[in-house]
Enzyme design. Structure first.
Site, PDB file in Angstrom:
ATOM      1  N   ASP A  30       0.876  -1.172   0.000  1.00 15.30           N
ATOM      2  CA  ASP A  30       0.000   0.000   0.000  1.00 15.30           C
ATOM      3  C   ASP A  30       0.908   1.215   0.000  1.00 15.30           C
ATOM      4  O   ASP A  30       1.888   1.252   0.775  1.00 15.30           O
ATOM      5  CB  ASP A  30      -0.884   0.002   1.250  1.00 15.30           C
ATOM      6  CG  ASP A  30      -2.109   0.876   1.079  1.00 15.30           C
ATOM      7  OD1 ASP A  30      -3.222   0.397   1.307  1.00 15.30           O
ATOM      8  OD2 ASP A  30      -1.940   2.073   0.697  1.00 15.30           O
ATOM      9  N   THR A  86     -12.152   2.006  -5.344  1.00  9.68           N
ATOM     10  CA  THR A  86     -12.821   2.466  -6.577  1.00  9.68           C
ATOM     11  C   THR A  86     -14.007   3.336  -6.157  1.00  9.68           C
ATOM     12  O   THR A  86     -15.165   2.932  -6.298  1.00  9.68           O
ATOM     13  CB  THR A  86     -13.314   1.270  -7.422  1.00  9.68           C
ATOM     14  OG1 THR A  86     -14.114   0.401  -6.600  1.00  9.68           O
ATOM     15  CG2 THR A  86     -12.162   0.481  -7.996  1.00  9.68           C
ATOM     16  N   THR A 121     -13.835  -3.965  -6.729  1.00  8.29           N
ATOM     17  CA  THR A 121     -15.101  -4.039  -7.460  1.00  8.29           C
ATOM     18  C   THR A 121     -15.068  -3.001  -8.565  1.00  8.29           C
ATOM     19  O   THR A 121     -14.955  -1.810  -8.298  1.00  8.29           O
ATOM     20  CB  THR A 121     -16.276  -3.777  -6.511  1.00  8.29           C
ATOM     21  OG1 THR A 121     -16.213  -4.750  -5.481  1.00  8.29           O
ATOM     22  CG2 THR A 121     -17.606  -3.902  -7.245  1.00  8.29           C
ATOM     23  N   PHE A 152     -16.429 -11.581  -2.513  1.00  4.59           N
ATOM     24  CA  PHE A 152     -17.812 -11.525  -2.014  1.00  4.59           C
ATOM     25  C   PHE A 152     -17.876 -11.441  -0.493  1.00  4.59           C
ATOM     26  O   PHE A 152     -18.942 -11.627   0.090  1.00  4.59           O
ATOM     27  CB  PHE A 152     -18.591 -12.761  -2.502  1.00  4.59           C
ATOM     28  CG  PHE A 152     -18.598 -12.899  -4.001  1.00  4.59           C
ATOM     29  CD1 PHE A 152     -19.411 -12.073  -4.781  1.00  4.59           C
ATOM     30  CD2 PHE A 152     -17.769 -13.805  -4.638  1.00  4.59           C
ATOM     31  CE1 PHE A 152     -19.399 -12.173  -6.169  1.00  4.59           C
ATOM     32  CE2 PHE A 152     -17.759 -13.913  -6.026  1.00  4.59           C
ATOM     33  CZ  PHE A 152     -18.574 -13.093  -6.800  1.00  4.59           C
ATOM     34  N   LEU A 153     -16.740 -11.153   0.158  1.00  4.29           N
ATOM     35  CA  LEU A 153     -16.758 -11.157   1.624  1.00  4.29           C
ATOM     36  C   LEU A 153     -17.596 -10.005   2.171  1.00  4.29           C
ATOM     37  O   LEU A 153     -17.722  -8.955   1.550  1.00  4.29           O
ATOM     38  CB  LEU A 153     -15.333 -11.088   2.184  1.00  4.29           C
ATOM     39  CG  LEU A 153     -14.480  -9.837   1.967  1.00  4.29           C
ATOM     40  CD1 LEU A 153     -14.818  -8.718   2.940  1.00  4.29           C
ATOM     41  CD2 LEU A 153     -13.026 -10.202   2.111  1.00  4.29           C
ATOM     42  N   LYS A 208     -19.983  -9.868 -10.054  1.00  8.45           N
ATOM     43  CA  LYS A 208     -19.827  -9.101  -8.820  1.00  8.45           C
ATOM     44  C   LYS A 208     -20.858  -7.971  -8.715  1.00  8.45           C
ATOM     45  O   LYS A 208     -21.584  -7.842  -7.731  1.00  8.45           O
ATOM     46  CB  LYS A 208     -18.402  -8.543  -8.748  1.00  8.45           C
ATOM     47  CG  LYS A 208     -18.157  -7.556  -7.655  1.00  8.45           C
ATOM     48  CD  LYS A 208     -18.269  -8.167  -6.277  1.00  8.45           C
ATOM     49  CE  LYS A 208     -18.356  -7.090  -5.227  1.00  8.45           C
ATOM     50  NZ  LYS A 208     -17.891  -7.470  -3.936  1.00  8.45           N
ATOM     51  N   LEU A 254     -33.384 -10.333   3.720  1.00  7.77           N
ATOM     52  CA  LEU A 254     -34.793  -9.935   3.753  1.00  7.77           C
ATOM     53  C   LEU A 254     -35.104  -9.296   5.102  1.00  7.77           C
ATOM     54  O   LEU A 254     -36.214  -9.407   5.602  1.00  7.77           O
ATOM     55  CB  LEU A 254     -35.697 -11.147   3.514  1.00  7.77           C
ATOM     56  CG  LEU A 254     -35.735 -11.685   2.080  1.00  7.77           C
ATOM     57  CD1 LEU A 254     -36.643 -12.904   1.993  1.00  7.77           C
ATOM     58  CD2 LEU A 254     -36.212 -10.618   1.083  1.00  7.77           C
ATOM     59  N   CYS A 264     -19.974  -0.594   0.034  1.00  7.41           N
ATOM     60  CA  CYS A 264     -20.133  -1.426  -1.161  1.00  7.41           C
ATOM     61  C   CYS A 264     -21.500  -1.312  -1.826  1.00  7.41           C
ATOM     62  O   CYS A 264     -21.587  -0.866  -2.968  1.00  7.41           O
ATOM     63  CB  CYS A 264     -19.852  -2.877  -0.810  1.00  7.41           C
ATOM     64  SG  CYS A 264     -18.235  -3.088  -0.061  1.00  7.41           S
TER      65      CYS A 264
END
Ligand code: UGA
Length: 441
Positions: A30, A86, A121, A152-153, A208, A254, A264
Site C-alpha cells: 500500500d 474504486t 469491485t 464476495f466477503l 460481482k 430480507l 459497497c
C-alpha cells in the site's frame, strides 16, 4: 506460491492475511506508508473480528510481509491482486484512477509471467482496460494475463467468508491464468469444498456487480413490503420468514430496516446503474432500488417524530452508528444521517456504539457520545436503534426503562420482539410491524 496484494483496505488486507494463513508467501502493498507501519506492527487499521490474529500469525511466520513500495508487487508475485479503492464520482461512475495507476506500475516492473487479478469491485470492461494499459506500458514481450477475481466477503465476517467462501469466481481469457489462480485458491477450495467458477473476464466482472445489485434489490423489496405491512397491520418479519422458506427466494437479505449502507452496496449499485446507462441498457429497476433505500431514513425519522410529536428540546438516545454490526465502518451508514436529521430537527442526541464512537466523533460534531448503552439512554425521551449489535438485543429492559425519562423505543433494525417490549412497559415502534403499547406500567 508467491502472491502480492496491492491495497490494504478490508478486502486487500483480509486477502493477504488469509492467503498467508493457507501457506502462500504474501506481500501486502500500500503506498500509504502510515497504514503499512500500522500493519507491520501487527495491528489492523479497522475493526474486523479475527483479522488481527491472522495478520500477526503471518508476520510471525514470515509468510506475510508488507511494503509501501508498489514497485515491489510485480517482482514478488506470481499473481498480483489489485485491491485498491474504486470510489464513486459525483455522476455515479466508478473512479478507476487508482486501478490505472497500479496497472502502470505493474507494467513497468513485470518480472516473468504474472497474473494481474482485479479484486477491486470494478465495472464490466475494466479488465480490458487494465490489459491495454499494461500492453502500452510494459516492455515488449513481457508475459502477463489479466483476470477478474471478484470478492464476495462481508465486513464483520471477512475472515470466515475468505477462508470458507460460497464460491470462488475467476474470469480470464487464458487457461494459464485460470490454472495459476486455481493453485492460489487450492488450499481454500480443499477445505471449503466450494465451486471454482471459471468464466471470461467480462462475465466475472458482471457477476460481482450483479450480485451486489441483487442483494440491494432484496433489501429494498422487503423494505417496500414493510411499508405495506405497517399500513395493513401485517408483520414483515413473519412475511420475510415465510417467503424465505421457498428455496427459490431464500431467507437472507430480507431484513427490513433503515436501509443498506456501507462502502459497497450503495456505491456498487450506482456504478452498475451508471455503466448500464452508458451502454444504453434500461436501469430503471436499479434506480428504484436506490430511491426506496434513500427513503428509509425519512421514514425512520418520521417515526421518531410521530412518537415524540416535536423533536425540539427532546433528548434522544441513539444506539448504533456503524452501517452494520461487527464493524466500525461508518461509510454511508444510515445512522449518521438519522443523527444529523434528529439534531437538525432540534433534538439533543446522545449516541452509543460498541466500536464506532471514536470514528463517529469527528463526523458528528453536534452529537454527544456515551460510553455505554444505558448512559446514552439516561433521561432520554426516546431511544432510536440504528444498528443491530447483538449486545442491544440482550439489554436489561428493566434497567433501560428506569434510565429513560419516557420508555419509548423506535427500532430501525427490528432488534426486539414487540410483545416483550410492551410487557416491559415500553411504547415500541419498529419497521414493518404494528407499534406496541405498554401492557404494564
Ligand atoms: C456487501 C456484500 O454483502 C458482500 O457480498 C460484498 O463482497 C461486499 O458488499 C463488497 O462488495 O465488498 P458489506 O458491505 O460488508 O457486504 O455488508 P452487507 O452485510 O451486505 O450489508 C450491507 C448493508 O445492508 C448494511 O447496512 C446492512 O445493515 C443492510 N442489510 C443487509 C439490510 O438492511 N437488510 C438485510 O437483510 C441485509
Amino acid at each position: 506460491m508467491r502472491v502480492s496484494v496491492v491495497g490494504t483496505g478490508h478486502v486487500g488486507l483480509t486477502t493477504a492475511a488469509c492467503l498467508a494463513h493457507v501457506g502462500h508467501e504474501v506481500l501486502g502493498v500500500d503506498d500509504d506508508s502510515e497504514k503499512i507501519a500500522v500493519v507491520a506492527r501487527g495491528e489492523v487499521p479497522f475493526h474486523e473480528p479475527g483479522l488481527t490474529e491472522l495478520v500477526r500469525e503471518g508476520l510471525d511466520t514470515g509468510r506475510l510481509r508488507v511494503s509501501s513500495d508498489p514497485t515491489e508487487a510485480a517482482p514478488h508475485g506470481d499473481v498480483v491482486f489489485v485491491s485498491v479503492g474504486t470510489p464513486t464520482k459525483e455522476s455515479g461512475e466508478a473512479n478507476l484512477v487508482q486501478v490505472e495507476r497500479v496497472a502502470r506500475i505493474v507494467a513497468g516492473t513485470l518480472d516473468g509471467y504474472t497474473v494481474v487479478a482485479e479484486k477491486s469491485t470494478v465495472p464490466v470492461e475494466t479488465g480490458l482496460w487494465i490489459r491495454r494499459t499494461i500492453e502500452r506500458t510494459a516492455r515488449p514481450g513481457a508475459e502477463f494475463d489479466v483476470a477478474s477475481n471478484p470478492e464476495f466477503l462481508q465486513e464483520g465476517r471477512a475472515v470466515q467468508d475468505t477462508l470458507e467462501p460460497d464460491r470462488v469466481v475467476v474470469g480470464a481469457n487464458s487457461d494459464k491464468a485460470v490454472e495459476r489462480l486455481r493453485e492460489v485458491y487450492r488450499p481454500i477450495l480443499d477445505r471449503a469444498g466450494c465451486p471454482f467458477v471459471v468464466t471470461d473476464l467480462a462475465t466475472a466482472e458482471l457477476i460481482k456487480h450483479a450480485s451486489n445489485a441483487f442483494l440491494s434489490t432484496k433489501i429494498s423489496f422487503i423494505n417496500s413490503v414493510a411499508d405495506l405491512c405497517e399500513r395493513t397491520g401485517a408483520d414483515v418479519e413473519a412475511v420475510a420468514a415465510a417467503m424465505g422458506l421457498d428455496p427459490r427466494i431464500g431467507p437472507s437479505f430480507l431484513r427490513a430496516g433503515i436501509g443498506f449502507g456501507g462502502s459497497c452496496l450503495p456505491k456498487d449499485l450506482r456504478a452498475f446503474r451508471y455503466k448500464a446507462e452508458q451502454l444504453g441498457v434500461d436501469s430503471g429497476l436499479l434506480a428504484e432500488v436506490e430511491r426506496v433505500n434513500h427513503q428509509r431514513v425519512d421514514a425512520f425519522v418520521e417515526k421518531v417524530r410521530t412518537v415524540l410529536w416535536n423533536l425540539d428540546d427532546k433528548r434522544i438516545a441513539l444506539w448504533g452508528l456503524a452501517f452494520k454490526p461487527d464493524t466500525d465502518d461508518l461509510r454511508h451508514s444510515p445512522a449518521l444521517e438519522v443523527a444529523r436529521r434528529l439534531v437538525a430537527g432540534g433534538a439533543r442526541v446522545v449516541a452509543y456504539d460498541p466500536v464506532a464512537v471514536s470514528a463517529a466523533k469527528p463526523v458528528l460534531p453536534e452529537v454527544e457520545f456515551a460510553s455505554d448503552p444505558y448512559e446514552a439512554a439516561r433521561g432520554a425521551d426516546c431511544l432510536a436503534i440504528c444498528t443491530e449489535w447483538s449486545v442491544f438485543a440482550t439489554a436489561d429492559l428493566d434497567r433501560l426503562r428506569d434510565e429513560m425519562a419516557n420508555p419509548v423505543v423506535v427500532d430501525g433494525r427490528n432488534v426486539f420482539d414487540p410483545r416483550a417490549l410492551a410487557e416491559a412497559g415500553f411504547t415500541y415502534a419498529s419497521m414493518g410491524r404494528t407499534t406496541a403499547s405498554p401492557s404494564r406500567v
